[in-house]
Motif scaffolding. Structure first.
Motif, PDB file in Angstrom:
ATOM      1  N   ALA A 157       0.840  -1.190   0.000  1.00  0.00           N
ATOM      2  CA  ALA A 157       0.000   0.000   0.000  1.00  0.00           C
ATOM      3  C   ALA A 157       0.877   1.241   0.000  1.00  0.00           C
ATOM      4  O   ALA A 157       1.901   1.294   0.683  1.00  0.00           O
ATOM      5  CB  ALA A 157      -0.907   0.008   1.220  1.00  0.00           C
ATOM      6  N   ALA A 158       0.483   2.225  -0.799  1.00  0.00           N
ATOM      7  CA  ALA A 158       1.198   3.495  -0.788  1.00  0.00           C
ATOM      8  C   ALA A 158       0.904   4.220   0.517  1.00  0.00           C
ATOM      9  O   ALA A 158      -0.220   4.198   1.024  1.00  0.00           O
ATOM     10  CB  ALA A 158       0.760   4.354  -1.974  1.00  0.00           C
ATOM     11  N   GLU A 159       1.916   4.849   1.088  1.00  0.00           N
ATOM     12  CA  GLU A 159       1.718   5.582   2.333  1.00  0.00           C
ATOM     13  C   GLU A 159       0.889   6.835   2.067  1.00  0.00           C
ATOM     14  O   GLU A 159       1.100   7.543   1.087  1.00  0.00           O
ATOM     15  CB  GLU A 159       3.056   5.969   2.951  1.00  0.00           C
ATOM     16  N   GLY A 160      -0.042   7.118   2.955  1.00  0.00           N
ATOM     17  CA  GLY A 160      -0.826   8.326   2.866  1.00  0.00           C
ATOM     18  C   GLY A 160      -0.061   9.511   3.429  1.00  0.00           C
ATOM     19  O   GLY A 160       0.975   9.361   4.089  1.00  0.00           O
ATOM     20  N   ALA A 161      -0.583  10.700   3.190  1.00  0.00           N
ATOM     21  CA  ALA A 161       0.104  11.914   3.626  1.00  0.00           C
ATOM     22  C   ALA A 161       0.271  11.957   5.142  1.00  0.00           C
ATOM     23  O   ALA A 161       1.315  12.387   5.655  1.00  0.00           O
ATOM     24  CB  ALA A 161      -0.665  13.142   3.139  1.00  0.00           C
ATOM     25  N   GLU A 162      -0.752  11.500   5.878  1.00  0.00           N
ATOM     26  CA  GLU A 162      -0.672  11.552   7.340  1.00  0.00           C
ATOM     27  C   GLU A 162       0.461  10.676   7.857  1.00  0.00           C
ATOM     28  O   GLU A 162       1.188  11.055   8.782  1.00  0.00           O
ATOM     29  CB  GLU A 162      -2.009  11.120   7.959  1.00  0.00           C
ATOM     30  N   THR A 163       0.632   9.484   7.258  1.00  0.00           N
ATOM     31  CA  THR A 163       1.715   8.596   7.667  1.00  0.00           C
ATOM     32  C   THR A 163       3.060   9.162   7.252  1.00  0.00           C
ATOM     33  O   THR A 163       4.029   9.167   8.031  1.00  0.00           O
ATOM     34  CB  THR A 163       1.533   7.202   7.047  1.00  0.00           C
ATOM     35  N   LEU A 164       3.139   9.663   6.032  1.00  0.00           N
ATOM     36  CA  LEU A 164       4.390  10.232   5.536  1.00  0.00           C
ATOM     37  C   LEU A 164       4.821  11.437   6.368  1.00  0.00           C
ATOM     38  O   LEU A 164       6.015  11.681   6.562  1.00  0.00           O
ATOM     39  CB  LEU A 164       4.218  10.639   4.071  1.00  0.00           C
ATOM     40  N   LEU A 176      14.706  32.095  -2.381  1.00  0.00           N
ATOM     41  CA  LEU A 176      13.302  31.863  -2.037  1.00  0.00           C
ATOM     42  C   LEU A 176      13.252  31.068  -0.743  1.00  0.00           C
ATOM     43  O   LEU A 176      13.995  30.107  -0.568  1.00  0.00           O
ATOM     44  CB  LEU A 176      12.603  31.069  -3.145  1.00  0.00           C
ATOM     45  N   GLU A 177      12.390  31.495   0.173  1.00  0.00           N
ATOM     46  CA  GLU A 177      12.204  30.781   1.431  1.00  0.00           C
ATOM     47  C   GLU A 177      10.767  30.291   1.514  1.00  0.00           C
ATOM     48  O   GLU A 177       9.830  31.072   1.326  1.00  0.00           O
ATOM     49  CB  GLU A 177      12.509  31.695   2.623  1.00  0.00           C
ATOM     50  N   LEU A 178      10.606  28.996   1.777  1.00  0.00           N
ATOM     51  CA  LEU A 178       9.280  28.393   1.887  1.00  0.00           C
ATOM     52  C   LEU A 178       9.091  27.861   3.302  1.00  0.00           C
ATOM     53  O   LEU A 178       9.915  27.079   3.785  1.00  0.00           O
ATOM     54  CB  LEU A 178       9.119  27.240   0.892  1.00  0.00           C
ATOM     55  N   SER A 179       8.033  28.292   3.964  1.00  0.00           N
ATOM     56  CA  SER A 179       7.718  27.843   5.309  1.00  0.00           C
ATOM     57  C   SER A 179       6.409  27.062   5.269  1.00  0.00           C
ATOM     58  O   SER A 179       5.391  27.562   4.773  1.00  0.00           O
ATOM     59  CB  SER A 179       7.587  29.045   6.251  1.00  0.00           C
ATOM     60  N   LEU A 180       6.429  25.828   5.765  1.00  0.00           N
ATOM     61  CA  LEU A 180       5.258  24.970   5.683  1.00  0.00           C
ATOM     62  C   LEU A 180       5.339  23.884   6.750  1.00  0.00           C
ATOM     63  O   LEU A 180       6.385  23.671   7.361  1.00  0.00           O
ATOM     64  CB  LEU A 180       5.152  24.333   4.298  1.00  0.00           C
ATOM     65  N   ASP A 181       4.227  23.181   6.964  1.00  0.00           N
ATOM     66  CA  ASP A 181       4.249  22.087   7.937  1.00  0.00           C
ATOM     67  C   ASP A 181       4.535  20.767   7.229  1.00  0.00           C
ATOM     68  O   ASP A 181       4.533  20.675   5.992  1.00  0.00           O
ATOM     69  CB  ASP A 181       2.952  22.029   8.750  1.00  0.00           C
ATOM     70  N   ALA A 182       4.778  19.729   8.032  1.00  0.00           N
ATOM     71  CA  ALA A 182       5.169  18.427   7.481  1.00  0.00           C
ATOM     72  C   ALA A 182       4.057  17.804   6.655  1.00  0.00           C
ATOM     73  O   ALA A 182       4.325  17.133   5.648  1.00  0.00           O
ATOM     74  CB  ALA A 182       5.575  17.492   8.614  1.00  0.00           C
ATOM     75  N   LEU A 183       2.797  18.003   7.058  1.00  0.00           N
ATOM     76  CA  LEU A 183       1.695  17.411   6.309  1.00  0.00           C
ATOM     77  C   LEU A 183       1.601  18.013   4.912  1.00  0.00           C
ATOM     78  O   LEU A 183       1.388  17.298   3.925  1.00  0.00           O
ATOM     79  CB  LEU A 183       0.377  17.611   7.055  1.00  0.00           C
ATOM     80  N   THR A 184       1.778  19.321   4.804  1.00  0.00           N
ATOM     81  CA  THR A 184       1.743  19.954   3.487  1.00  0.00           C
ATOM     82  C   THR A 184       2.903  19.464   2.628  1.00  0.00           C
ATOM     83  O   THR A 184       2.743  19.205   1.432  1.00  0.00           O
ATOM     84  CB  THR A 184       1.796  21.487   3.625  1.00  0.00           C
ATOM     85  N   MET A 185       4.081  19.293   3.238  1.00  0.00           N
ATOM     86  CA  MET A 185       5.222  18.773   2.489  1.00  0.00           C
ATOM     87  C   MET A 185       4.935  17.362   2.005  1.00  0.00           C
ATOM     88  O   MET A 185       5.272  16.997   0.874  1.00  0.00           O
ATOM     89  CB  MET A 185       6.472  18.771   3.384  1.00  0.00           C
ATOM     90  N   ALA A 186       4.281  16.559   2.838  1.00  0.00           N
ATOM     91  CA  ALA A 186       3.935  15.193   2.442  1.00  0.00           C
ATOM     92  C   ALA A 186       2.954  15.206   1.276  1.00  0.00           C
ATOM     93  O   ALA A 186       3.077  14.419   0.333  1.00  0.00           O
ATOM     94  CB  ALA A 186       3.352  14.436   3.626  1.00  0.00           C
ATOM     95  N   ARG A 187       1.960  16.082   1.324  1.00  0.00           N
ATOM     96  CA  ARG A 187       0.972  16.157   0.254  1.00  0.00           C
ATOM     97  C   ARG A 187       1.622  16.620  -1.051  1.00  0.00           C
ATOM     98  O   ARG A 187       1.290  16.145  -2.136  1.00  0.00           O
ATOM     99  CB  ARG A 187      -0.177  17.083   0.649  1.00  0.00           C
ATOM    100  N   LEU A 188       2.579  17.548  -0.958  1.00  0.00           N
ATOM    101  CA  LEU A 188       3.315  17.971  -2.149  1.00  0.00           C
ATOM    102  C   LEU A 188       4.137  16.809  -2.708  1.00  0.00           C
ATOM    103  O   LEU A 188       4.187  16.594  -3.923  1.00  0.00           O
ATOM    104  CB  LEU A 188       4.230  19.143  -1.807  1.00  0.00           C
ATOM    105  N   SER A 189       4.761  16.037  -1.825  1.00  0.00           N
ATOM    106  CA  SER A 189       5.585  14.920  -2.252  1.00  0.00           C
ATOM    107  C   SER A 189       4.758  13.859  -2.959  1.00  0.00           C
ATOM    108  O   SER A 189       5.215  13.248  -3.929  1.00  0.00           O
ATOM    109  CB  SER A 189       6.299  14.311  -1.043  1.00  0.00           C
TER     110      SER A 189
END
Length: 589
Positions: free
Chosen positions: A472-479, A538-551
């Protein structure tokens, strides 16, 4: 007997290969319509009794028949230690139901014997707090899970699906044998849900959990993070080693690290030295007496040792992989040993794997250093045979002579030269299907051959992941539970050198409360840095969940900047450029 069943075919060194018609007489049709090799069917069906929880010994239960991996449950004073969880949240939930059939104790600890079967971990919990459950694993387990799921994730997800028949129909001649691992309609149940490792165990480390003493041994099985978990006071050992219900870990067509046979042998020899009465492999039924365990362990180690040593001998004699395959045949007593049945992978692949892993792809044929394309070779063959129809005719002759591998090879060149030739695609599919129905290696060989045949016929697209893929592919919450810097590091492989080929800039990534990192971008190169560049454009500030969703391609960088989930500072004109260069866009279904 199954329909069209014939007596078992001869095995051993003198047998005609299945890809030259040697097993055509040994095909059977099973109830769902699948046509397979009779020996394979008999081997796979032997002893099958559905899902069952057996007591290997007092205090140890083994749940077999639900998943391709066993779930081993060790009873402590007040709770349970569970080894292996399945690959999806729902698998863990189902295992929990089976456990309730023999124990109402809570789960106190999980042990991952390797990183393949950690996705059901969260599903095993039912009222227990995840924070209170100890999770034991090899120090490399989480790293390898990240590599398999991310660095090589698309390839592994697709090829593991092919390997286990995810692209095959449920009924008809091309169907898989059995239903495969359970899938769910509920996305939560179908997702991978591992729990973080709390204890990365050292080789030889001894730990007591809830009155149960465990000694952990680092070994090599089908992964580099494999464990043997010894229970000295119970005279038992559980292991992800090369011991299984058939020969399987020397090579896998789905692609993986080089599996050096001497490391597999060393793990088997360790288990032999431990000499425990109860030897419980994570695949296959447990051994409950020393004599049968030692016999199986010795058979496996001798088979791998024979392939390993004879391959080394052949390499040092200057033999090519083709010559090695033709000359190295297991001794009869090993070739015919039921515990070494080649149902998972062909011994030929292991021999070729040894050559490639030790020597590389060059086999002392200078023509292979700069070979012509398959399309060019196909054009020359068409010309040499006097046209497409003449080449098709020669391949049909090969089919009539049961030389299926020759027919498939000829059509590979014709398909490369003339991709639109339906006759060539169909004839190659026919050749692959003939081999698939006859092979004794009914898991990998059959599934890869049949899936390609269906792809050639336009009945499936094996370039796309199947929703029924094994892992199973990992979901964003797990990633998002991982360090977000790992996901930034993976952006190195996503850089498209054709987008903004003159791009030279730097990006800082900041994750409030979880650190920062950076990327330096040069033409064709993205270089990860542990620290953000001080002069980042360029500086990007974000949380881990958003980074996971982008990934995962669930959203786009520009969209998240617009929504405010990503805060951009500096040269914001670079946002769209970075998005395009690193493919930080929402993927279409």
């Amino acid at each position: 007997m199954y329909a069209n069943e014939h007596p078992a075919a001869e095995t051993g060194s003198k047998a005609v290969p299945f890809y030259r018609g040697g097993q055509d007489h040994n095909k059977v049709t099973v109830p769902n319509g699948a046509i397979l090799n009779g020996d394979f069917v008999r081997h796979m069906m032997q002893g099958k009794r559905g899902v069952r929880a057996t007591m290997a010994r007092s205090g140890i239960h083994v749940i077999e028949g639900y998943h391709s991996v066993n779930c081993i449950v060790v009873e402590g004073d007040t709770g349970l230690i569970v080894i292996e969880t399945g690959t999806r949240f729902g698998h863990g939930r189902d295992f929990r139901k089976f456990i309730r059939g023999f124990s109402d104790k809570p789960v106190k600890a999980l042990v991952y014997s390797h990183h393949h079967y950690i996705g059901g971990a969260a599903g095993l919990l039912d009222g227990e707090s995840a924070a209170e459950v100890q999770v034991f694993a090899h120090p490399q387990t989480e790293q390898l899970a990240a590599t398999t799921g991310s660095l090589l994730g698309p390839m592994q997800l697709r090829r593991s699906g092919i390997q286990f028949g995810a692209y095959l129909p449920d009924t008809g001649p091309d169907a898989r044998l059995g239903r495969g691992d359970k899938h769910f309609d509920d996305p939560q149940m179908n997702a991978a849900a591992p729990l973080p490792v709390t204890h990365a165990v050292a080789d030889g480390e001894v730990v007591a959990v809830d009155g149960v003493v465990m000694r952990f041994h680092h070994i090599i099985g089908d992964t580099r993070d494999s464990l043997a978990i010894e229970f000295p006071e119970l005279d038992a050992v559980v292991a992800n080693s090369a011991l299984g219900p058939m020969a399987y870990p020397m090579y896998t067509l789905r692609g993986d690290f080089f599996r050096t046979p001497d490391e597999l042998i060393a793990a088997l020899d360790l288990l032999r030295r431990l000499d425990r009465t109860y030897v419980i492999p994570v695949h296959g039924s447990p051994y409950t007496d020393k004599a049968s365990a030692q016999a199986a362990l010795t058979a496996h180690r001798d088979a791998y040792a024979f392939i390993w040593n004879q391959s080394l001998r052949a390499i040092n004699r200057g033999m090519s992989p083709d010559e090695m395959v033709a000359s190295i045949q297991l001794p009869e007593h090993l070739a015919n040993d039921p515990v070494l049945y080649p149902g998972y992978v062909d011994w030929e692949y292991g021999i070729r794997g040894v050559y490639r892993g030790l020597v590389g792809w060059y086999n002392e044929d200078g023509a292979d250093l700069h070979p012509p394309s398959r399309a060019e070779m196909g054009d020359v063959l068409v010309e040499g045979f006097g046209g497409e129809e003449a080449l098709l005719s020669r391949a049909r002759q090969a089919m009539g002579e049961h030389k299926y591998n020759l027919a498939a090879s000829l059509m590979s060149y014709l398909v490369a030269a003339q991709p639109g030739s339906e006759a060539a695609r169909q004839l190659k599919a026919d050749a692959l299907r003939a081999m698939a129905q006859a092979t004794r290696t009914g898991i990998q060989t059959r599934h890869f051959l049949l899936t390609e045949a269906l792809h050639l016929e336009g009945k499936t697209d094996w370039h796309q992941p199947s929703p029924k893929s094994f892992f199973a592919a990992e979901g964003a919450e797990t990633l998002a539970q991982r360090a977000p810097q790992e996901l930034v590091k993976l952006l190195e492989q996503r850089l498209d050198p054709t987008v903004s080929p003159t791009l030279r800039t730097s990006v800082a990534f900041r994750f409030p409360g979880r650190g920062a990192c950076g990327l330096l971008l040069r033409p064709g190169i993205a270089e990860y840095r542990d620290e953000p560049p001080e002069d980042a454009a360029l500086e990007l500030s974000l949380d881990a969940l958003t980074m996971a969703r982008l990934s995962l391609g669930e959203t786009s960088l520009t969209g998240e900047v617009a929504s405010g989930a990503v805060r951009a500072r500096g040269n914001t004109d670079l946002v769209r450029v970075i998005e395009a260069a690193l493919a930080l866009v929402a993927r279409t279904a």
